[in-house]
Write an enzyme that holds these catalytic residues in place. Structure first.
Site, PDB file in Angstrom:
ATOM      1  N   CYS A 132      -3.362   1.213   6.719  1.00 38.33           N
ATOM      2  CA  CYS A 132      -3.698   0.543   7.980  1.00 38.33           C
ATOM      3  C   CYS A 132      -4.229   1.522   9.009  1.00 38.33           C
ATOM      4  O   CYS A 132      -4.780   1.108  10.025  1.00 38.33           O
ATOM      5  CB  CYS A 132      -2.519  -0.247   8.512  1.00 38.33           C
ATOM      6  SG  CYS A 132      -1.021   0.690   8.480  1.00 38.33           S
ATOM      7  N   ASN A 188       0.810  -1.230   0.000  1.00 39.82           N
ATOM      8  CA  ASN A 188       0.000   0.000   0.000  1.00 39.82           C
ATOM      9  C   ASN A 188       0.838   1.274   0.000  1.00 39.82           C
ATOM     10  O   ASN A 188       0.415   2.289  -0.543  1.00 39.82           O
ATOM     11  CB  ASN A 188      -1.039  -0.008   1.130  1.00 39.82           C
ATOM     12  CG  ASN A 188      -0.434  -0.135   2.496  1.00 39.82           C
ATOM     13  OD1 ASN A 188       0.746  -0.464   2.643  1.00 39.82           O
ATOM     14  ND2 ASN A 188      -1.221   0.105   3.518  1.00 39.82           N
ATOM     15  N   GLU A 229       7.845   3.147  14.672  1.00 38.01           N
ATOM     16  CA  GLU A 229       8.579   3.567  13.475  1.00 38.01           C
ATOM     17  C   GLU A 229       8.495   5.079  13.359  1.00 38.01           C
ATOM     18  O   GLU A 229       7.432   5.668  13.554  1.00 38.01           O
ATOM     19  CB  GLU A 229       7.986   2.893  12.235  1.00 38.01           C
ATOM     20  CG  GLU A 229       8.143   1.380  12.306  1.00 38.01           C
ATOM     21  CD  GLU A 229       7.817   0.685  10.993  1.00 38.01           C
ATOM     22  OE1 GLU A 229       6.746   0.937  10.427  1.00 38.01           O
ATOM     23  OE2 GLU A 229       8.664  -0.103  10.538  1.00 38.01           O
ATOM     24  N   GLU A 265       3.854  -4.244  12.561  1.00 40.53           N
ATOM     25  CA  GLU A 265       2.857  -3.199  12.325  1.00 40.53           C
ATOM     26  C   GLU A 265       1.756  -3.863  11.512  1.00 40.53           C
ATOM     27  O   GLU A 265       1.912  -4.107  10.321  1.00 40.53           O
ATOM     28  CB  GLU A 265       3.545  -2.048  11.578  1.00 40.53           C
ATOM     29  CG  GLU A 265       2.886  -0.728  11.812  1.00 40.53           C
ATOM     30  CD  GLU A 265       1.876  -0.440  10.747  1.00 40.53           C
ATOM     31  OE1 GLU A 265       0.694  -0.809  10.956  1.00 40.53           O
ATOM     32  OE2 GLU A 265       2.272   0.116   9.721  1.00 40.53           O
TER      33      GLU A 265
END
Ligand code: ADP
Length: 486
Positions: free
Chosen positions: A288, A156, A465, A254
């Site tokens: 997400c 994505n 992150e 993640e």
């Protein structure tokens, strides 16, 4: 594709500083807007992946000796090259992923920001000195790079998810094996061309393509790999965690989300609609942190829906390369099928379709397009409220009280991002504490930035992150105790 620099499109893997071309073992990458072939990527053998790990280990011995300032210089040049080549990189991304060119260009700038940010952080891997508990001792803690790290990335954000993992690893002095998503390898490989030009030594970054399960197994069982950073589905994240137990690796995961977006009666509705558009429909709903469940308080429900409908009706669906496209295709036909099933299930169970924008300008039937859709009267028990939609569908539920909204929002196994719209400062403070999420946007729909720690809780995973937290994920703390000091 008309690239200014055709060298950027590589139909090859990149191992130990060398290009490994397709040899009768190519997997085809398809343009989701028209079904055409973008190119081929090689399917590496197990021995080749193992060789890549060995070369990353050899490169680590050298790379860790570089000072933070030296590593920063390479990352800075790499970031500059990304920006100089942003148009070509955006074209490659749109061809393989589908997002509109303007969004692809925005992602390139965002992706480059991780190289710049972590280059700057490379100079700041500070340790500590600690006052000794006994006379004659001297205690210090130094930060050291973990070693060889593996990164597994999704389709994505084909560039940003790469640099968000690779930049902190390289800044810390680690070396990296990257496995990009099979749908979008060319964005990652183009970054390797630029990394080479920026002076990144051979073996510091390798890109392996091929069978995901095999590569995952090799990564998990390798004693040389110290950490795996993964972004993708919760199911694959759990299997990586189980498989990495044998070699006791560090992990950053993640994973999926089920983001709530809560609009209270006292919200600024213009801001709420703007935030809803950004956080629901960006990348055709395939992020997400995309809103999965809208909860709108009774007093503003109808007005919010009306304004959202008016805004969404202006969207233009089509090939990401075409002028004016705001919503590209979904990544493939399977993604369209999944969204179609979730919407059909919701309608069967009593949800109401407020809007389904026709795919204006969408070329033919070969592209995997899904029309932006708004559903109201969605119930928490419906599949669409429980599973990640990953498509341009806004699922809206009406609520009465703050307590009810918080309970609904938290009623999920996931905990990545949540959004709240209210102008009551006390309510803001209550919700900051009350919402069980790793990231909260308060009157803000766009929360991703290189300077802040991105990451979830619960079954959305763990590890951060971006920001200084992101560098720490690739550093060990080593404690040293000197005795007999004068
Ligand atoms: P999605 O369904 O969105 O594609 P996945 O979790 O399947 O999400 O994919 C995310 C990344 O994980 C991709 O790079 C994919 O190739 C990789 N992947 C998928 N299955 C495995 C596996 N068994 N082991 C390691 N990586 C995997």
């Amino acid at each position: 594709m008309k690239l200014k620099d055709p060298e950027l499109l590589r139909e090859a893997a990149f191992v130990a500083g060398a290009w490994r071309p397709v040899r009768n073992d190519g997997d085809t990458v398809i343009n989701p807007a028209n079904g055409e072939r973008v190119g081929e990527q090689p399917r590496l053998q197990r021995a080749e992946v193992e060789h890549a790990i060995q070369s990353a280990q050899a490169a680590f011995r050298e790379w860790r000796q570089h000072t933070g300032k030296e590593r920063a210089a390479v990352l800075r040049r790499w970031a500059d090259l990304m920006l100089e080549n942003a148009d070509d990189l955006a074209q490659i991304m749109t061809a393989e992923q589908g997002k509109p060119l303007a969004e692809a260009r925005g992602e390139i700038v965002y992706a480059a920001s991780f190289l710049e940010w972590f280059g700057e952080e490379a100079k700041r891997g500070y340790g500590h000195t600690i006052p000794e508990p006994k006379r004659g001792q001297r205690i210090k803690v130094i930060k050291e790079p973990l070693g060889v790290c593996a990164a597994i990335t999704p389709w994505n954000f084909p560039s940003a998810m790469v640099t968000r993992k690779v930049a902190p690893a390289i800044a810390a002095g680690c070396t990296v094996l990257l496995k990009p998503a099979p749908q979008t390898p060319f964005s990652a490989l183009a970054l390797c061309v630029l990394a080479q030009r920026a002076g990144l030594p051979a073996g510091v970054l390798s890109v392996v393509t091929g069978d995901a399960r095999m590569i995952g197994e090799v990564f998990c069982s390798s004693h040389l790999i110290r950490k795996i950073s993964f972004t993708g589905s919760t199911a694959v994240g759990k299997s990586l965690m189980a498989n990495a137990a044998g070699t006791l690796k560090k992990l950053s995961l993640e994973l999926g989300g089920n983001a709530p977006f809560i609009v209270f009666d006292d919200a600024d509705l213009d801001a709420a609609v703007a935030g809803a558009l950004a956080s629901k429909f960006r990348n055709a709903g395939q992020t997400c942190v995309c809103v999965n469940r809208f909860f709108v308080q009774r007093g503003v429900h109808d007005e919010f829906v009306a304004r959202l409908k008016a805004a969404v009706a202006t969207f233009r669906v089509g090939d990401g390369c075409a002028d004016g496209t705001t919503i590209g295709p979904l990544v493939n036909g399977a993604a369209v099928d999944k969204v179609t099933r979730l919407v059909a299930d919701a309608l069967d169970a009593g949800a109401r379709a407020e809007l389904a924008v026709a795919a204006t300008g969408a070329p033919g039937e070969s592209g995997s397009f899904y029309p932006p859709t708004i559903l109201t009267q969605v119930q928490p028990s419906m599949r669409i409220a429980q599973e990640e939609i990953f498509g341009p569908v806004a699922a809206i539920t009406r609520f009465e009280t703050e307590e009810e909204a918080v309970a609904l929002a938290n009623d999920t196994r996931y905990g990545l991002a949540a959004y709240v719209y209210t102008q009551n400062v006390h309510r803001c403070h209550r919700l900051e504490r009350g919402l069980e999420y790793g990231i909260i946007g308060v009157n803000e729909g766009l929360i991703s930035t290189e300077v802040a720690p991105f990451g979830g809780i619960k079954e959305s995973g763990f590890g951060k992150e971006g920001s200084f937290y992101g560098l720490d994920e690739y550093l060990d703390s080593k404690y040293i105790c000197h005795g007999g000091a004068a």
